[in-house]
Design a protein around this motif. Structure first.
Motif, PDB file in Angstrom:
ATOM      1  N   ARG A 226       0.833  -1.211   0.000  1.00 35.80           N
ATOM      2  CA  ARG A 226       0.000   0.000   0.000  1.00 35.80           C
ATOM      3  C   ARG A 226       0.864   1.256   0.000  1.00 35.80           C
ATOM      4  N   ARG A 233       1.863   6.909  -6.878  1.00 35.17           N
ATOM      5  CA  ARG A 233       0.824   7.848  -7.320  1.00 35.17           C
ATOM      6  C   ARG A 233       1.265   9.289  -7.078  1.00 35.17           C
ATOM      7  N   GLU A 267      -8.114   0.380  -5.626  1.00 38.73           N
ATOM      8  CA  GLU A 267      -7.132   1.231  -6.302  1.00 38.73           C
ATOM      9  C   GLU A 267      -7.335   1.274  -7.827  1.00 38.73           C
TER      10      GLU A 267
END
Length: 488
Positions: A226, A233, A267
């Motif tokens: 994660r 990102r 996601e």
């Protein structure tokens, strides 16, 4: 008597079919004995130099009789196999074949069909086997798939579809250089090396594949995953695909498939499952629960030449959403146009993958499943896992053997450790044990490195292995280890 034909009538067919039939019957009889007596032969033996040199001579210009060719095969090839049909072969994760599978290969070659497409029986057998495999792993009836040469090709197909879906452009037309943001794929540090080959072949580069640390059980660390996605990102990259292990190559570890499916959905990422080792646990009554969540994959790679014991090579790529394989691979040149009837009216399977020429690889799986049924294969998978647990129990209770990783399914990683040796000395000692086992023809095992520590590795994917074979393996490891330790 001269049986030669005039040049204008020459073919590759024999003039004397009766003589060929006689030779073929001898080959079949020898092959039956070869498998029936496999246990009495060495697992592996080194090829003598004089035999190796016979494979260095130039291609022959003149013909040789079929009897002489077969004699040379029996003398120079059959005695020197890799050994995976032997019950003591546990080096790498590969099936041990079957006589029915071998017959299927012969029949497929005799029929000679190209399964790239067309309206003929081989195409429909191919489609049926894909459908059977889809049902085994619980993918929806609408999912599509394609048979390929093995797991590496199946993973490449799955990751190709993932790239194309997530590229943000028509990547087939414009190429990867036109993508608005670089894609990132994620897998644990235990994923198979074929995934690196795949991302490189897809033009993404090795840096596009981010390796996430694994936990103490060699499963992907979800917290670290994660964090990596969030970091990428924030850096303007495009997290596109999660690669999950349904059985890792080193230890057989199975990632938390349910959690990864949830994360991929949250996601907006593609979930690809490498199930070449463990996907077929889905048909094993005692162990199917270990791959719960498998059917949630967007794409799945599996290997019938492992736990279905089909002769090499056959893999399968399954894609959950229909139509995506065609979007990734289909072309229809004028010389392969579909016709309203006749030979070209059948399905064109080459549109579902990279190969236009496709062998009739489905027949061996079809025949073996017909002969034995799914229940028997499921039982054999369960038995291999129980055998691995049996070996792990021996290792854990012996004072000079030590497990190097948790036994998850059918792979046992351990080492011989007499005490008082550093890591380099332990590796040297255990490599010597492995090589002596191989060179004596007693057993074939492999080795690996787990979090920096060397380990012997026993992968039990063998329908001929018995529990006493593993007792013998453990005893031999200790005997050789004691001998080598005593002699320095």
């Amino acid at each position: 008597m001269d049986h030669r034909l005039p040049p204008s009538e020459e073919t590759l067919d024999p003039v004397d079919w009766t003589g060929v039939e006689r030779v073929a019957m001898h080959v079949v009889a020898d092959s039956v004995r070869y498998l029936a007596e496999r246990r009495e032969r060495p697992v592996w033996q080194a090829m003598p130099d004089n035999v190796r040199r016979r494979f260095e001579i130039p291609a022959p210009t003149d013909p040789t009789s079929l009897e002489e060719v077969i004699r040379e095969v029996q003398e120079t090839i059959m005695p020197y196999p890799m050994g995976n049909v032997h019950p003591h072969f546990w080096s790498w994760f590969m099936g041990s074949g079957s006589f029915t599978g071998a017959l299927a290969e012969f029949l497929a070659a005799i029929q000679g069909s190209n399964v790239g497409g067309g309206d003929h029986a081989a195409v429909y057998v191919d489609r049926q086997v894909v459908d059977w495999l889809r049902g085994m792993v619980g993918m929806p009836a609408s999912a599509e798939g394609t048979l390929v040469s093995g797991g590496s090709a199946a993973n490449l197909v799955g990751l190709t579809v993932a790239r194309n879906v997530k590229a943000g452009i028509d990547v087939r037309e414009a190429g990867v250089a036109a993508m608005p943001r670089p894609l990132r794929f994620y897998g644990s540090d235990q994923i198979h090396s074929c995934h690196r080959k795949a991302v490189e072949a897809l033009g993404l580069g090795n840096q596009a594949l981010r390796r996430i640390p694994s936990d103490a059980a060699f499963r992907i660390d979800l917290t670290a995953l994660r964090a990596a996605i969030a970091e990428d990102r924030a850096s303007g990259l495009h997290p596109a695909c999660l690669i999950a292990n349904a059985g890792s190559v080193n230890t057989g570890a199975i990632d938390d498939l349910m959690a990864l499916a949830d994360l991929a959905a949250a996601e907006d990422m593609w979930l690809h499952v490498d199930g070449c080792i463990g996907a077929l646990l889905a048909i094993a009554p005692e162990n199917a629960h270990l791959v719960a969540g498998l059917a949630r994959a967007d794409s799945l790679a599996l290997d019938p030449h492992k736990w279905l014991h089909a002769p090499f090579g056959i893999g399968c790529a399954l894609i959950r959403k229909p139509g995506l394989l065609g979007q990734s691979f289909a072309t229809m040149p004028e010389y392969l146009e579909t016709a309203p009837r006749g030979l070209a009216s059948g399905p064109w399977l080459h549109e579902l993958g990279p190969e236009t020429s496709r062998s009739f690889r489905a027949l061996k799986v079809w025949m073996m499943l017909k002969e034995h049924g799914l229940a028997r294969f499921g039982h054999l998978i369960d038995r291999n896992i129980t055998q691995a647990r049996h070996l792990a129990d021996i290792v854990e209770t012996h004072p000079r053997l030590a497990l190097a990783a948790p036994q998850a399914i059918n792979i046992v990683c351990f080492r011989y450790d007499p005490g008082g040796l550093d890591a380099a000395e332990l590796k040297t000692l255990n490599v010597e044990i492995m090589l002596r086992l191989q060179e004596s023809g007693t057993a074939a095992i492999s080795d690996t490195t787990l979090k920096g520590a060397h380990s012997l590795r026993v992968a039990i994917c063998n329908h001929r292995t018995r529990f006493e074979d593993l007792d013998q393996l453990a005893a031999e490891v200790v005997r050789i280890g004691d001998l080598v330790s005593a002699t320095g």
